[in-house]
Design a protein around this motif. Structure first.
Motif, PDB file in Angstrom:
ATOM      1  N   GLN A 261     -73.263  -8.022   9.696  1.00  0.00           N
ATOM      2  CA  GLN A 261     -72.772  -6.673   9.492  1.00  0.00           C
ATOM      3  C   GLN A 261     -71.279  -6.757   9.185  1.00  0.00           C
ATOM      4  N   GLY A 262     -70.783  -5.850   8.352  1.00  0.00           N
ATOM      5  CA  GLY A 262     -69.349  -5.785   8.101  1.00  0.00           C
ATOM      6  C   GLY A 262     -68.794  -6.913   7.257  1.00  0.00           C
ATOM      7  N   LEU A 263     -69.569  -7.349   6.279  1.00  0.00           N
ATOM      8  CA  LEU A 263     -69.060  -8.333   5.326  1.00  0.00           C
ATOM      9  C   LEU A 263     -67.936  -7.673   4.508  1.00  0.00           C
ATOM     10  N   SER A 264     -66.950  -8.467   4.121  1.00  0.00           N
ATOM     11  CA  SER A 264     -65.809  -7.870   3.399  1.00  0.00           C
ATOM     12  C   SER A 264     -66.257  -7.314   2.052  1.00  0.00           C
ATOM     13  N   LYS A 265     -65.554  -6.292   1.638  1.00  0.00           N
ATOM     14  CA  LYS A 265     -65.883  -5.657   0.363  1.00  0.00           C
ATOM     15  C   LYS A 265     -65.746  -6.647  -0.794  1.00  0.00           C
ATOM     16  N   GLN A 266     -64.775  -7.517  -0.620  1.00  0.00           N
ATOM     17  CA  GLN A 266     -64.540  -8.550  -1.641  1.00  0.00           C
ATOM     18  C   GLN A 266     -65.764  -9.453  -1.784  1.00  0.00           C
ATOM     19  N   ASN A 286     -64.471  -4.187  -7.274  1.00  0.00           N
ATOM     20  CA  ASN A 286     -63.876  -3.584  -6.093  1.00  0.00           C
ATOM     21  C   ASN A 286     -63.715  -2.085  -6.295  1.00  0.00           C
ATOM     22  N   LEU A 287     -63.362  -1.720  -7.509  1.00  0.00           N
ATOM     23  CA  LEU A 287     -63.221  -0.298  -7.807  1.00  0.00           C
ATOM     24  C   LEU A 287     -64.555   0.421  -7.726  1.00  0.00           C
ATOM     25  N   LEU A 288     -65.625  -0.354  -7.911  1.00  0.00           N
ATOM     26  CA  LEU A 288     -66.950   0.264  -7.900  1.00  0.00           C
ATOM     27  C   LEU A 288     -67.433   0.570  -6.485  1.00  0.00           C
ATOM     28  N   LEU A 289     -66.777   0.004  -5.514  1.00  0.00           N
ATOM     29  CA  LEU A 289     -67.252   0.180  -4.141  1.00  0.00           C
ATOM     30  C   LEU A 289     -66.254   0.979  -3.324  1.00  0.00           C
ATOM     31  N   THR A 290     -65.860   2.100  -3.838  1.00  0.00           N
ATOM     32  CA  THR A 290     -64.808   2.868  -3.166  1.00  0.00           C
ATOM     33  C   THR A 290     -65.341   3.955  -2.255  1.00  0.00           C
ATOM     34  N   ARG A 291     -66.585   4.334  -2.414  1.00  0.00           N
ATOM     35  CA  ARG A 291     -67.067   5.498  -1.664  1.00  0.00           C
ATOM     36  C   ARG A 291     -68.469   5.237  -1.102  1.00  0.00           C
ATOM     37  N   LYS A 292     -68.587   5.348   0.204  1.00  0.00           N
ATOM     38  CA  LYS A 292     -69.888   5.167   0.834  1.00  0.00           C
ATOM     39  C   LYS A 292     -70.686   6.470   0.750  1.00  0.00           C
ATOM     40  N   LEU A 293     -71.845   6.385   0.132  1.00  0.00           N
ATOM     41  CA  LEU A 293     -72.658   7.593  -0.049  1.00  0.00           C
ATOM     42  C   LEU A 293     -73.464   7.902   1.210  1.00  0.00           C
ATOM     43  N   PHE A 294     -74.236   6.927   1.650  1.00  0.00           N
ATOM     44  CA  PHE A 294     -75.034   7.116   2.866  1.00  0.00           C
ATOM     45  C   PHE A 294     -75.608   5.771   3.271  1.00  0.00           C
ATOM     46  N   SER A 295     -76.225   5.743   4.423  1.00  0.00           N
ATOM     47  CA  SER A 295     -76.874   4.513   4.865  1.00  0.00           C
ATOM     48  C   SER A 295     -78.230   4.855   5.472  1.00  0.00           C
ATOM     49  N   PHE A 296     -79.089   3.876   5.492  1.00  0.00           N
ATOM     50  CA  PHE A 296     -80.428   4.084   6.050  1.00  0.00           C
ATOM     51  C   PHE A 296     -81.007   2.731   6.449  1.00  0.00           C
ATOM     52  N   SER A 297     -82.109   2.757   7.160  1.00  0.00           N
ATOM     53  CA  SER A 297     -82.795   1.510   7.480  1.00  0.00           C
ATOM     54  C   SER A 297     -84.206   1.570   6.910  1.00  0.00           C
ATOM     55  N   HIS A 298     -84.716   0.399   6.604  1.00  0.00           N
ATOM     56  CA  HIS A 298     -86.081   0.332   6.089  1.00  0.00           C
ATOM     57  C   HIS A 298     -86.782  -0.906   6.647  1.00  0.00           C
ATOM     58  N   SER A 299     -87.978  -0.716   7.162  1.00  0.00           N
ATOM     59  CA  SER A 299     -88.720  -1.827   7.740  1.00  0.00           C
ATOM     60  C   SER A 299     -89.665  -2.454   6.732  1.00  0.00           C
ATOM     61  N   TYR A 300     -89.491  -3.731   6.512  1.00  0.00           N
ATOM     62  CA  TYR A 300     -90.435  -4.487   5.697  1.00  0.00           C
ATOM     63  C   TYR A 300     -91.402  -5.176   6.657  1.00  0.00           C
ATOM     64  N   THR A 301     -92.251  -6.033   6.116  1.00  0.00           N
ATOM     65  CA  THR A 301     -93.243  -6.670   6.963  1.00  0.00           C
ATOM     66  C   THR A 301     -92.606  -7.532   8.053  1.00  0.00           C
ATOM     67  N   SER A 302     -91.653  -8.358   7.678  1.00  0.00           N
ATOM     68  CA  SER A 302     -91.141  -9.318   8.651  1.00  0.00           C
ATOM     69  C   SER A 302     -89.663  -9.165   8.944  1.00  0.00           C
ATOM     70  N   PHE A 303     -89.039  -8.129   8.445  1.00  0.00           N
ATOM     71  CA  PHE A 303     -87.648  -7.872   8.823  1.00  0.00           C
ATOM     72  C   PHE A 303     -87.309  -6.408   8.601  1.00  0.00           C
ATOM     73  N   LYS A 304     -86.207  -6.020   9.232  1.00  0.00           N
ATOM     74  CA  LYS A 304     -85.747  -4.649   9.078  1.00  0.00           C
ATOM     75  C   LYS A 304     -84.398  -4.661   8.388  1.00  0.00           C
ATOM     76  N   ALA A 305     -84.278  -3.887   7.342  1.00  0.00           N
ATOM     77  CA  ALA A 305     -83.041  -3.861   6.556  1.00  0.00           C
ATOM     78  C   ALA A 305     -82.206  -2.637   6.914  1.00  0.00           C
ATOM     79  N   TYR A 306     -80.921  -2.895   7.168  1.00  0.00           N
ATOM     80  CA  TYR A 306     -79.966  -1.805   7.366  1.00  0.00           C
ATOM     81  C   TYR A 306     -79.123  -1.738   6.100  1.00  0.00           C
ATOM     82  N   VAL A 307     -79.255  -0.659   5.378  1.00  0.00           N
ATOM     83  CA  VAL A 307     -78.706  -0.589   4.025  1.00  0.00           C
ATOM     84  C   VAL A 307     -77.577   0.433   3.930  1.00  0.00           C
ATOM     85  N   GLU A 308     -76.459  -0.008   3.329  1.00  0.00           N
ATOM     86  CA  GLU A 308     -75.374   0.920   3.000  1.00  0.00           C
ATOM     87  C   GLU A 308     -75.351   1.111   1.494  1.00  0.00           C
ATOM     88  N   VAL A 309     -75.142   2.334   1.072  1.00  0.00           N
ATOM     89  CA  VAL A 309     -75.110   2.636  -0.358  1.00  0.00           C
ATOM     90  C   VAL A 309     -73.709   3.084  -0.748  1.00  0.00           C
TER      91      VAL A 309
END
Length: 363
Positions: A261-266, A286-309
């Motif tokens: 979690q919290g990998l650098s934007k770079q 870097n300019l493309l990642l200036t605004r966080k729209l929303f986040s959500f989680s999604h469960s796949y078969t063998s892992f759960k993804a926490y996604v930021e958009v």
DNA sequence: AATCCGTGGTT
DNA sequence: TAACCAAGGAT
């Protein structure tokens, strides 16, 4: 003595009406059985109806474009099933289905269960049809100390089922056993008072129905992902998942899966850049990642993804990018207009982002 | 042979 | 919310 007749009588009174039970053509049974793999019947119904309307025969399916057909499977999950269907359709185009379970089992996406189901339901072959429902019923009736998966693939189970197959109506019997598991002998809160097998059921007689079948737990991994919405001249950048092990040939917005979690934007920008096109400058991303729209989680078969958009406040244009001679888009990338987003097959996570974009006037 | 492959509903 | 579940198959 297994009460086969009681089971058959129960089935004739209580079987549910499904579109794939109307006619017993091999094509329709095959499609329905594949769709029903690991999927509840109530969820399959609308998919099956639309599919059969659009692709009513083996030949009509064999002639279809993969991407169009995949749209009719979108939302069902386990998309390897879809690819198996298309392979089999082209393999059998102009021919007829084999009638023996052994041969059916060789078709792509047709395993032991599905082969037996088709052979039994359509061609009235005398074979054991064992799915998760049957395994659960057996585990309770015979008090077998194993999980459903173990019971289903154990060769001894096959012999056991063959030993209880009635002389007549064995195809109906097999279907009834599945139906009983789905409707009465459910995993949770089974309706033993309505069960035609209860009087001789080992689990019921010992009042330990809930103990069976045995379950083995498994830990779920977590994955963190970041999606970059890249918009240019009112079009969105999409990537097709070619040569991937999951969600094959489906489309998605540029996404980077990282395990922290919290990998650098770079670092995220760099990871996204590698997918989109090698030559886009990191500064630009870097300019493309200036605004966080929303986040959500999604469960796949063998892992759960926490996604930021994430998206950008900076609007790109074809003109601006084309001036950079180093700019080159990945082969599997396309810019797609908002209205055309629904014409691409998406997995559930990407579809969730798509819904967000479609619901908004602009990003 | 253990692991992976989706999704939406239920508890 | 997290965990669990539902008509399996391929590697």
């Amino acid at each position: 003595m297994f009460p086969a007749q009681a089971l058959i009588s129960w089935f004739k009174k209580n079987s549910r009406a499904f579109p794939w039970r109307n006619r017993r053509g091999v094509y329709g049974v095959w499609i329905s059985e594949v769709m029903l793999q690991q999927t509840q019947a109530s969820r399959v119904i609308p998919f099956y109806k639309k599919w059969m309307q659009r692709f009513p025969s083996l030949n009509s399916l064999a002639q279809a474009r993969d991407e169009e057909a995949l749209l009719y499977f979108e939302g069902l999950g386990y998309y390897k099933r879809f690819h198996g269907i298309m392979k089999t359709a082209r393999l059998l185009s102009g021919k007829s289905f084999p009638k023996q379970a052994e041969l059916l089992n060789k078709l792509p996406g047709v395993g032991k269960y599905t082969a037996a189901a088709i052979a039994s339901l359509v061609f009235k072959q005398r074979v054991a049809v064992i799915d998760g429902n049957v395994a659960r019923v057996l585990s309770r009736y015979f008090a077998i100390e194993s999980s459903c998966a173990e019971i289903a693939k154990d060769s001894k189970t096959e012999a056991l089922v063959e030993s209880i197959l009635p002389k007549r109506e064995y195809a109906v019997f097999s279907e009834a056993l599945i139906e009983l598991g789905a409707v009465v002998c459910k995993k949770q809160q089974p309706s033993c008072n309505a069960c035609p097998l209860a009087l001789s059921c080992a689990a019921w007689l010992s009042k330990r129905v809930e103990r069976y079948p045995l379950v083995l737990g498994r830990a779920q991994k977590k994955v963190f992902s970041t999606i970059g919405i890249i918009e240019k001249d009112n079009q969105f950048l999409l990537l097709k998942r070619e040569n991937k092990t999951r969600l094959t040939d489906m489309w998605e917005f540029p996404i980077l899966e990282h395990h922290k979690q919290g990998l650098s934007k770079q670092a995220i920008a760099k990871g996204l850049r590698e997918q989109i096109g090698e030559q886009i400058a990191i500064e630009e991303l870097n300019l493309l990642l200036t605004r966080k729209l929303f986040s959500f989680s999604h469960s796949y078969t063998s892992f759960k993804a926490y996604v930021e958009v994430w998206a950008s406040d900076v609007k790109l244009s074809h003109e601006k990018l084309s001036k950079k001679k180093s700019y080159r888009l990945a082969k599997n990338a396309r810019y797609v207009r908002k209205k055309a987003l629904l014409k691409k097959p998406f997995g559930a996570a990407a579809a969730r982002v798509r819904e967000y974009l479609l619901a908004k006037a602009s990003t």
